[in-house]
Design a protein around this motif. Structure first.
Motif, short mmCIF file in Angstrom:
data_model
loop_
_atom_site.label_atom_id
_atom_site.label_comp_id
_atom_site.label_asym_id
_atom_site.label_seq_id
_atom_site.Cartn_x
_atom_site.Cartn_y
_atom_site.Cartn_z
N ASN A 46 0.79 -1.24 0.00
CA ASN A 46 0.00 0.00 0.00
C ASN A 46 0.81 1.29 0.00
OD1 ASN A 46 -2.24 -1.70 0.49
ND2 ASN A 46 -1.77 -1.69 2.66
N LYS A 47 2.14 1.19 0.19
CA LYS A 47 2.99 2.37 0.40
C LYS A 47 2.41 3.22 1.54
CE LYS A 47 6.06 1.53 -2.76
NZ LYS A 47 6.20 0.10 -2.48
N SER A 48 1.90 2.52 2.55
CA SER A 48 1.33 3.18 3.71
C SER A 48 1.45 2.26 4.92
CB SER A 48 -0.15 3.51 3.44
OG SER A 48 -0.84 3.69 4.65
N PHE A 49 1.54 2.85 6.10
CA PHE A 49 1.59 2.06 7.32
C PHE A 49 0.24 2.01 8.03
CE2 PHE A 49 6.09 3.41 6.93
CZ PHE A 49 6.68 2.15 6.92
N LYS B 261 9.54 2.80 13.99
CA LYS B 261 8.95 4.14 14.18
C LYS B 261 9.68 5.15 13.30
CE LYS B 261 7.34 3.92 18.94
NZ LYS B 261 7.89 4.06 20.28
N LEU B 262 10.99 4.97 13.17
CA LEU B 262 11.80 5.88 12.35
C LEU B 262 11.27 5.92 10.92
CD1 LEU B 262 14.51 7.48 12.83
CD2 LEU B 262 15.67 5.52 11.82
N ALA B 263 11.03 4.76 10.34
CA ALA B 263 10.50 4.68 8.97
C ALA B 263 9.08 5.25 8.91
CB ALA B 263 10.51 3.23 8.48
N MET B 264 8.27 4.95 9.92
CA MET B 264 6.89 5.44 9.93
C MET B 264 6.86 6.97 10.04
SD MET B 264 5.24 2.42 12.29
CE MET B 264 3.48 2.71 12.05
N ASP B 265 7.78 7.52 10.85
CA ASP B 265 7.85 8.98 10.99
C ASP B 265 8.25 9.63 9.67
OD1 ASP B 265 7.11 8.78 13.62
OD2 ASP B 265 9.12 9.07 14.44
N LEU B 266 9.21 9.02 8.96
CA LEU B 266 9.63 9.57 7.66
C LEU B 266 8.43 9.61 6.71
CD1 LEU B 266 13.05 7.76 7.07
CD2 LEU B 266 12.71 10.19 7.53
N HIS B 267 7.64 8.55 6.73
CA HIS B 267 6.45 8.48 5.88
C HIS B 267 5.47 9.59 6.27
CE1 HIS B 267 3.14 6.94 3.54
NE2 HIS B 267 2.40 6.87 4.62
N ASP B 268 5.26 9.75 7.57
CA ASP B 268 4.33 10.79 8.06
C ASP B 268 4.81 12.19 7.69
OD1 ASP B 268 2.76 8.81 9.11
OD2 ASP B 268 3.45 9.08 11.18
N GLU B 269 6.14 12.34 7.63
CA GLU B 269 6.69 13.66 7.28
C GLU B 269 6.69 13.91 5.78
OE1 GLU B 269 10.52 13.41 9.17
OE2 GLU B 269 9.59 13.29 11.15
N GLY B 270 6.23 12.91 5.01
CA GLY B 270 6.08 13.11 3.57
C GLY B 270 7.31 12.75 2.75
N GLU B 271 8.23 12.00 3.35
CA GLU B 271 9.40 11.56 2.57
C GLU B 271 8.93 10.62 1.46
OE1 GLU B 271 12.57 12.36 2.65
OE2 GLU B 271 12.42 13.71 4.36
N PRO B 272 9.63 10.61 0.30
CA PRO B 272 9.20 9.75 -0.81
C PRO B 272 9.35 8.27 -0.45
CG PRO B 272 11.28 10.84 -1.33
CD PRO B 272 10.80 11.43 -0.03
N PRO B 273 8.51 7.42 -1.05
CA PRO B 273 8.54 5.99 -0.74
C PRO B 273 9.93 5.33 -0.79
CG PRO B 273 6.59 6.46 -2.01
CD PRO B 273 7.37 7.75 -1.93
N GLN C 270 11.21 3.19 2.26
CA GLN C 270 11.51 1.77 1.99
C GLN C 270 12.94 1.44 2.39
OE1 GLN C 270 9.32 -0.11 -0.54
NE2 GLN C 270 10.42 -1.99 -0.07
N GLY C 271 13.87 2.32 2.03
CA GLY C 271 15.28 2.11 2.35
C GLY C 271 15.51 2.06 3.86
N THR C 272 14.88 3.00 4.58
CA THR C 272 15.01 3.04 6.03
C THR C 272 14.40 1.79 6.65
OG1 THR C 272 14.95 5.45 6.01
CG2 THR C 272 14.44 4.39 8.11
N LEU C 273 13.25 1.40 6.16
CA LEU C 273 12.56 0.22 6.67
C LEU C 273 13.42 -1.03 6.48
CD1 LEU C 273 9.92 -0.89 7.83
CD2 LEU C 273 8.96 -0.89 5.53
#
Length: 109
Positions: A54-57, A73-85, A89-92
């Motif tokens: 889904n490209k979403s958490f 949480k680090l990856a989820m926060d990046l997603h919430d801050e609007g970082e590109p997928p 994905q890389g952080t995850l």
């Protein structure tokens, strides 16, 4: 790395407390330490699977009841801050690997 080792120690403690309260209770056949180790890795697997779909958490957050590891949480926060997928994905992937390595370094139970 070291950060994952430090985070893992705290994450395991949170997970064990969660299990003691929520899941295991008085069941002596369950070793909360072992379940916590598996649970943290399962948490990453579930989050990665749902992220890749889904490209979403959101689905993961809705379904996961246990504590969320710091690295995730680090990856989820990046997603919430609007970082590109690709960044998320890389952080995850990096955190997933770091945690697997950290769990592998733990002394046997």
């Amino acid at each position: 790395g070291e950060k994952a080792d430090q985070w893992l120690a705290g994450d395991l403690a949170k997970f064990e407390a969660f299990l003691a309260k929520e899941a295991c209770g008085d069941d002596d056949s369950i070793d909360p330490k072992e379940v916590a180790r598996k649970g943290i890795l399962e948490c990453f697997s579930a989050a990665r699977e749902m992220w890749e779909t889904n490209k979403s958490f959101k689905e993961f957050s809705d379904l996961w009841e246990g504590p969320v590891p710091e690295g995730l949480k680090l990856a989820m926060d990046l997603h919430d801050e609007g970082e590109p997928p690709p960044v998320v994905q890389g952080t995850l992937a990096k955190q997933d690997q770091a945690y697997r390595a950290a769990v592998a370094r733990l002394p046997p139970l």
